[in-house]
Design a protein around this motif. Structure first.
Motif, short mmCIF file in Angstrom:
data_model
loop_
_atom_site.label_atom_id
_atom_site.label_comp_id
_atom_site.label_asym_id
_atom_site.label_seq_id
_atom_site.Cartn_x
_atom_site.Cartn_y
_atom_site.Cartn_z
N UNK A 32 39.55 62.01 -2.07
CA UNK A 32 40.98 62.27 -1.99
C UNK A 32 41.58 63.66 -2.07
N UNK A 33 41.22 64.31 -2.90
CA UNK A 33 41.41 65.80 -3.51
C UNK A 33 40.83 66.82 -2.29
N UNK A 34 39.65 66.41 -1.86
CA UNK A 34 39.33 67.22 -0.74
C UNK A 34 40.16 67.45 0.38
N UNK A 35 40.52 66.16 1.01
CA UNK A 35 41.60 65.96 1.65
C UNK A 35 42.77 66.51 1.70
N UNK A 36 43.26 66.27 0.38
CA UNK A 36 44.62 66.38 0.08
C UNK A 36 44.83 67.12 -1.30
N UNK A 37 44.44 68.15 -1.68
CA UNK A 37 44.34 68.87 -2.77
C UNK A 37 45.52 68.79 -3.39
N UNK A 38 46.85 68.63 -3.02
CA UNK A 38 48.08 68.69 -3.82
C UNK A 38 48.47 67.13 -4.20
N UNK A 39 47.27 66.27 -3.91
CA UNK A 39 47.83 64.77 -4.21
C UNK A 39 48.12 64.43 -5.81
N UNK A 40 49.10 63.76 -5.76
CA UNK A 40 49.66 63.41 -7.35
C UNK A 40 48.87 61.99 -7.41
N UNK A 41 47.96 61.87 -8.40
CA UNK A 41 47.26 60.88 -8.94
C UNK A 41 47.19 60.51 -10.32
N UNK A 42 47.49 59.16 -10.67
CA UNK A 42 47.26 58.63 -12.05
C UNK A 42 46.30 57.78 -12.01
N UNK A 43 45.27 58.19 -13.07
CA UNK A 43 44.07 57.63 -13.13
C UNK A 43 44.23 56.76 -14.47
N UNK A 44 43.89 55.39 -14.31
CA UNK A 44 44.02 54.47 -15.51
C UNK A 44 42.41 53.92 -15.67
N UNK A 45 42.01 54.12 -16.80
CA UNK A 45 40.55 53.48 -17.23
C UNK A 45 40.50 53.55 -18.70
N UNK A 46 39.78 52.44 -19.11
CA UNK A 46 39.38 52.36 -20.49
C UNK A 46 38.35 53.82 -20.93
N UNK A 47 37.32 53.94 -19.76
CA UNK A 47 36.61 55.01 -20.18
C UNK A 47 36.83 55.88 -19.07
N UNK A 48 36.77 57.32 -19.42
CA UNK A 48 36.93 58.41 -18.30
C UNK A 48 36.03 59.34 -18.41
N UNK A 49 35.10 59.28 -17.23
CA UNK A 49 33.86 60.33 -17.14
C UNK A 49 34.60 62.10 -17.34
#
Length: 191
Positions: A32-49
């Motif tokens: 997603x960021x490769x194609x749209x570097x200014x994307x706004x993304x919320x990442x939800x996860x119990x564990x985050x790499x």
């Protein structure tokens, strides 16, 4: 039959939710960021790499929430990507998103996708999306590589010049289309 309708979304103007922050989540976020570097993304996860944490550290438009998925995280979102290692969680994300009429992609589960993240070739202002209708992402990848090698590096300069020429054209829409078609017909010469 491929029933997909290709569109190019201005993801930098939309709110995206990514559920899952492991290997697949990293792959989806990176793409997603490769194609749209200014994307706004919320990442939800119990564990985050660590890799996703590093991306977020260097990008203020990425928000991390270390928590289990809950439907409240869909509030004020436009696109949803479910990329957890748990099929039941992914299906819940899908069902919740559909109840809100949100577009959703469940990683590696075509029947739970409103859209696919296909292969993308970008050279300046030229962007080409490749789809295999969710059947073979590796084929899309190989076609992307072929097109990246085939499309000349200076294509963006040509596009910019044609845009400048278009701005000088006088006349109605039909006249402009005809003039631009005549100008660009040499791009696909058939010998």
């Amino acid at each position: 039959m491929n029933e997909l309708y290709p569109i190019f979304l201005k993801v930098h103007q939309l709110e995206t939710l990514l559920v899952g922050a492991g290997f697949v989540g990293l792959e989806k976020l990176t793409f997603l960021l490769k194609s749209s570097p200014h994307a706004t993304v919320t990442v939800v996860s119990v564990e985050i790499s660590d890799e996703i944490r590093e991306i977020a550290r260097n990008n203020p438009r990425i928000r991390l929430i270390q928590d289990a998925y809950h439907s409240r995280y869909l509030d004020q979102k436009h696109l949803v990507i479910a990329a957890t290692n748990f099929p039941e969680v992914n299906k819940t994300v899908y069902r919740d998103a559909k109840e809100r009429y949100l577009l959703v992609n469940v990683a590696d589960t075509p029947e739970y996708c409103d859209f696919y993240l296909g292969g993308i070739v970008t050279k300046g202002n030229v962007k080409i999306a490749i789809s295999t209708n969710g059947k073979s992402p590796t084929t899309a990848k190989r076609l992307r590589q072929l097109l990246e090698e085939t499309i000349p590096e200076d294509i963006n300069e040509m596009v910019e010049n044609i845009n400048k020429y278009r701005d000088t054209l006088k006349g109605d829409f039909e006249y402009k289309v005809e003039a631009l078609n005549k100008l660009t017909e040499g791009l696909i010469k058939k010998d």
